[in-house]
Design an enzyme around this catalytic site. Structure first.
Site, PDB file in Angstrom:
ATOM      1  N   ASN A   1     -11.372 -16.551 -74.467  1.00  0.00           N
ATOM      2  CA  ASN A   1     -12.454 -15.768 -75.062  1.00  0.00           C
ATOM      3  C   ASN A   1     -13.132 -16.540 -76.189  1.00  0.00           C
ATOM      4  O   ASN A   1     -12.497 -17.297 -76.932  1.00  0.00           O
ATOM      5  CB  ASN A   1     -11.980 -14.386 -75.525  1.00  0.00           C
ATOM      6  N   VAL A   2     -14.429 -16.358 -76.270  1.00  0.00           N
ATOM      7  CA  VAL A   2     -15.241 -17.014 -77.295  1.00  0.00           C
ATOM      8  C   VAL A   2     -16.066 -15.923 -77.968  1.00  0.00           C
ATOM      9  O   VAL A   2     -16.983 -15.364 -77.361  1.00  0.00           O
ATOM     10  CB  VAL A   2     -16.160 -18.096 -76.678  1.00  0.00           C
ATOM     11  N   GLU A   3     -15.690 -15.601 -79.196  1.00  0.00           N
ATOM     12  CA  GLU A   3     -16.357 -14.493 -79.887  1.00  0.00           C
ATOM     13  C   GLU A   3     -17.590 -14.963 -80.640  1.00  0.00           C
ATOM     14  O   GLU A   3     -17.856 -16.164 -80.760  1.00  0.00           O
ATOM     15  CB  GLU A   3     -15.344 -13.816 -80.839  1.00  0.00           C
TER      16      GLU A   3
ATOM     17  N   GLU B   1     -11.992 -14.340 -68.901  1.00  0.00           N
ATOM     18  CA  GLU B   1     -12.232 -14.353 -67.452  1.00  0.00           C
ATOM     19  C   GLU B   1     -13.660 -14.808 -67.155  1.00  0.00           C
ATOM     20  O   GLU B   1     -13.898 -15.558 -66.205  1.00  0.00           O
ATOM     21  CB  GLU B   1     -12.020 -12.950 -66.864  1.00  0.00           C
TER      22      GLU B   1
ATOM     23  N   CYS C   1     -15.232  -7.587 -66.842  1.00  0.00           N
ATOM     24  CA  CYS C   1     -14.610  -8.742 -66.183  1.00  0.00           C
ATOM     25  C   CYS C   1     -14.217  -8.419 -64.749  1.00  0.00           C
ATOM     26  O   CYS C   1     -14.260  -9.285 -63.884  1.00  0.00           O
ATOM     27  CB  CYS C   1     -13.393  -9.204 -66.975  1.00  0.00           C
TER      28      CYS C   1
ATOM     29  N   CYS D   1     -15.637 -13.001 -72.653  1.00  0.00           N
ATOM     30  CA  CYS D   1     -14.218 -12.829 -72.338  1.00  0.00           C
ATOM     31  C   CYS D   1     -13.656 -14.080 -71.658  1.00  0.00           C
ATOM     32  O   CYS D   1     -14.409 -14.873 -71.075  1.00  0.00           O
ATOM     33  CB  CYS D   1     -14.027 -11.646 -71.388  1.00  0.00           C
TER      34      CYS D   1
ATOM     35  N   CYS E   1     -10.943  -6.491 -68.563  1.00  0.00           N
ATOM     36  CA  CYS E   1     -11.754  -5.326 -68.940  1.00  0.00           C
ATOM     37  C   CYS E   1     -12.691  -4.959 -67.781  1.00  0.00           C
ATOM     38  O   CYS E   1     -12.804  -5.692 -66.790  1.00  0.00           O
ATOM     39  CB  CYS E   1     -12.552  -5.610 -70.208  1.00  0.00           C
TER      40      CYS E   1
END
Ligand code: THU
Length: 142
Positions: free
Chosen positions: A50-52, A63, A99, A61, A96
């Protein structure tokens, strides 16, 4: 039950690669570090994390990152045999809703999904079970 056969060794390998990918997560806002490992029909394994973003809704996310990378590496014809998700927070984590739809674009009802349960257990299900009646863009083009 998935009809996809994957040995326990292959399952364990995929889970481990997801965990390794989670260590690369950029998650300064949630501190929830997620990794995903995709096993493609062509045999290759592609990972993502994940890369926020400080504008929270722009977060990607694990995935989704893995899917983007898999298409970039192997082209638009990729198909998913199995997907492992891991996190470094000792928490349960399943893909989620968004995803699930992203995975369904390249997977099938039988795509195997490996995910951690709440108490550190190794759980598995299928994409068909996670997202029945997935949206498909099927219509008669004018
Ligand atoms: N996250 C994923 O990477 N995959 C999921 O399927 C669920 C959520 C990430 C997004 C966000 O960076 C953090 O987990 C907390 O929601």
């Amino acid at each position: 039950m998935s009809r996809i056969s994957l040995s326990e060794t292959e399952r364990a390998k995929l889970r481990k690669l997801a965990e390794v990918a989670a260590a690369h997560a950029y998650a300064p806002y949630s501190n929830f570090r997620v990794g995903a490992a995709l096993l493609l029909e062509n045999g290759s394994v592609v990972t993502g994390c994940n890369v926020e973003n400080c504008s929270y809704r722009l977060t990607s996310c694990a995935e989704q990152g893995a899917i983007a990378r898999a298409v970039a590496e192997s082209g638009p014809g990729i198909r998913l045999r199995a997907v492992a998700v891991a996190n470094l927070n000792r928490a349960a984590s399943m893909p989620c809703g968004a995803c699930r739809q992203t995975l369904s674009e390249f997977g099938s009802d039988d795509t195997l999904i490996l995910y951690p349960g709440a108490t550190g257990t190794h759980e598995e299900t299928t994409l068909g079970a996670l997202l029945p009646h997935a949206f498909r863009l099927e219509f008669l083009k004018p």
